[in-house]
Design an enzyme around this catalytic site. Structure first.
Site, mmCIF file in Angstrom:
data_model
loop_
_atom_site.group_PDB
_atom_site.id
_atom_site.type_symbol
_atom_site.label_atom_id
_atom_site.label_comp_id
_atom_site.label_asym_id
_atom_site.label_seq_id
_atom_site.Cartn_x
_atom_site.Cartn_y
_atom_site.Cartn_z
ATOM 1 N N GLN A 12 -2.146 9.214 9.707
ATOM 2 C CA GLN A 12 -2.195 10.051 8.498
ATOM 3 C C GLN A 12 -1.816 9.250 7.255
ATOM 4 O O GLN A 12 -2.544 9.238 6.271
ATOM 5 C CB GLN A 12 -1.240 11.251 8.627
ATOM 6 C CG GLN A 12 -1.391 12.242 7.467
ATOM 7 C CD GLN A 12 -0.142 13.085 7.207
ATOM 8 O OE1 GLN A 12 0.916 12.851 7.763
ATOM 9 N NE2 GLN A 12 -0.288 14.068 6.346
ATOM 10 N N ILE A 35 -4.727 0.770 17.221
ATOM 11 C CA ILE A 35 -4.572 0.743 18.683
ATOM 12 C C ILE A 35 -5.875 1.213 19.333
ATOM 13 O O ILE A 35 -6.697 1.876 18.678
ATOM 14 C CB ILE A 35 -3.400 1.629 19.175
ATOM 15 C CG1 ILE A 35 -3.507 3.040 18.586
ATOM 16 C CG2 ILE A 35 -2.061 0.998 18.844
ATOM 17 C CD1 ILE A 35 -2.571 4.045 19.222
ATOM 18 N N TYR A 143 12.792 11.965 17.763
ATOM 19 C CA TYR A 143 12.212 11.429 16.530
ATOM 20 C C TYR A 143 13.323 10.978 15.573
ATOM 21 O O TYR A 143 13.328 9.840 15.087
ATOM 22 C CB TYR A 143 11.363 12.524 15.881
ATOM 23 C CG TYR A 143 10.704 12.157 14.580
ATOM 24 C CD1 TYR A 143 9.661 11.245 14.534
ATOM 25 C CD2 TYR A 143 11.098 12.770 13.387
ATOM 26 C CE1 TYR A 143 9.042 10.940 13.327
ATOM 27 C CE2 TYR A 143 10.478 12.472 12.192
ATOM 28 C CZ TYR A 143 9.452 11.558 12.168
ATOM 29 O OH TYR A 143 8.845 11.272 10.976
ATOM 30 N N LYS A 147 14.618 7.293 14.199
ATOM 31 C CA LYS A 147 14.620 6.994 12.750
ATOM 32 C C LYS A 147 15.986 6.460 12.298
ATOM 33 O O LYS A 147 16.053 5.488 11.549
ATOM 34 C CB LYS A 147 14.215 8.236 11.945
ATOM 35 C CG LYS A 147 12.743 8.618 12.093
ATOM 36 C CD LYS A 147 11.832 7.493 11.635
ATOM 37 C CE LYS A 147 10.362 7.834 11.745
ATOM 38 N NZ LYS A 147 9.498 6.644 11.542
ATOM 39 N N ILE A 173 4.559 15.049 4.782
ATOM 40 C CA ILE A 173 3.532 14.519 3.873
ATOM 41 C C ILE A 173 2.275 15.380 3.966
ATOM 42 O O ILE A 173 1.766 15.634 5.063
ATOM 43 C CB ILE A 173 3.189 13.051 4.215
ATOM 44 C CG1 ILE A 173 4.456 12.173 4.205
ATOM 45 C CG2 ILE A 173 2.150 12.504 3.237
ATOM 46 C CD1 ILE A 173 5.164 12.058 2.887
HETATM 47 N N1 SER Z 1 6.414 15.042 9.118
HETATM 48 C C1 SER Z 1 7.421 14.652 10.064
HETATM 49 C C2 SER Z 1 7.456 15.597 11.201
HETATM 50 O O1 SER Z 1 7.306 16.773 10.974
HETATM 51 C C3 SER Z 1 8.764 14.597 9.410
HETATM 52 O O2 SER Z 1 8.963 13.387 8.765
HETATM 53 O O3 SER Z 1 7.651 15.194 12.300
#
Ligand code: SER
Length: 316
Positions: A12, A35, A143, A147, A173
């Site tokens: 994205q 990839i 996640y 990070k 985003i």
């Molecule tokens: N857009 C991401 C998510 O929802 C958050 O940084 O996983």
């Protein structure tokens, strides 16, 4: 002249970042790394070099860096928050083992590295409103764990080896070119597709759940201007809070409905997405980014919605 390598160029953010970097630095100076199964297509394929480069394969990364004499790496490889919960081992392998590969190749070849962090790097104990730049980060998702670990590892490589690592904490985003996949904030993209297709939208996130969001042009501008920033001004590195808008489903729905009066939304809250969203901040304080590298966004919810609806109408 910069020689840039984008890892995850078909994703994205990667797909649009690669095109913006080619626009600024010249097509031949920006290598699109992809990839298997995600080969660049169309203008992304035709506007500059591309190379098969899986972030989990350090030999492939080193080959690209040496072949093109790369000096700057944008590392956009990641699994988003919801999909990472179903594949935690893979999320770690890409997010941390992969980042390790990138940082090592950068150390050996003198490259600067941009690796995004996220609002997902925060957790339920973090102050949710005006979340400070430096605050408690105890995320509960894989996640988020990758990070925070990525922020620390990137700072470590800067301090110990002098690798020029820099990052921002991206919000959700929003864009119309390449859809996101498997994120908690994806609803804020999908809602525009439904509105333009004339379909009703079923929202997986509950009314009242605020999250930071950002329109793609501001996200690209953030990444590139941070990498161009004067290093002597940077007090922080990995990673800067950035912010431009924060809304809940009712607010984005209301904004779209004002432009498309027939649009309808109902709720079917998804438990996993909601629990992730509840653990993330409502809105970040981005004053360090503003002070240290003059960060300034250009889109609010109103302006973004108008542009998204226009661009998606042309596309669909
Ligand atoms: N857009 C991401 C998510 O929802 C958050 O940084 O996983």
């Amino acid at each position: 002249m910069k020689q840039i390598f984008v890892i995850g160029a078909s994703g994205q953010i990667g797909s649009e970042l690669t095109m913006e970097l080619r626009h600024r630095y010249g097509g031949n100076n920006v290598v699109a790394g992809y990839i298997n199964g995600a080969e660049p297509k169309g203008v992304l394929r035709d506007s500059g070099p591309m190379e098969l480069a899986d972030i989990t394969d350090p030999v492939a990364l080193a080959r690209v860096v040496q072949k093109y004499k790369i000096d700057t790496i944008y590392n956009l490889a990641a699994l988003l928050s919801v999909v990472a919960e179903s594949k935690p081992r893979l999320a770690w392998h890409i997010g941390i083992d992969g980042l390790w590969n990138v940082l090592e190749v950068a150390r050996e070849n003198g490259c600067a590295v941009f690796t995004p962090s996220s609002i997902g790097s925060f957790g339920p104990e973090t102050p949710a409103q005006l979340t400070p730049q430096d605050t408690i980060q105890r995320p509960q998702t894989m996640y988020g764990i990758t990070k925070v670990s990525g922020e620390l590892l990137s700072d470590y490589y800067f301090r110990k080896y002098g690798v020029d690592t820099r990052a921002v904490r991206f919000p959700g985003i929003i864009s119309y070119t390449t859809p996101p996949g498997g994120g908690t904030t994806d609803y804020a993209v999908e809602i525009y597709y439904s509105a333009v297709r004339g379909e009703d939208f079923t929202c997986p996130i509950a009314a009242g759940t605020k999250m930071d969001m950002m329109y793609m042009p501001d996200a690209l501008h953030a990444a590139i201007s941070l990498m161009e920033a004067d290093p002597t001004r940077l007090i922080h590195r990995n990673a800067f809070n950035i912010a431009s808008m924060s809304f809940d489903p009712e607010e984005i729905y209301g904004t779209i409905k004002a432009l498309k009066p027939d649009f309808k939304m109902s709720y079917q809250v998804e438990t996993l997405k909601q629990s992730i969203a509840d653990s993330w901040p409502d809105f970040l304080d981005d004053s360090s980014a503003r002070q240290e590298w003059d960060w300034e966004p250009h889109y609010d919810l109103q302006r973004m919605s108008k542009d998204m609806l226009e661009k998606l109408a042309e596309k669909l």
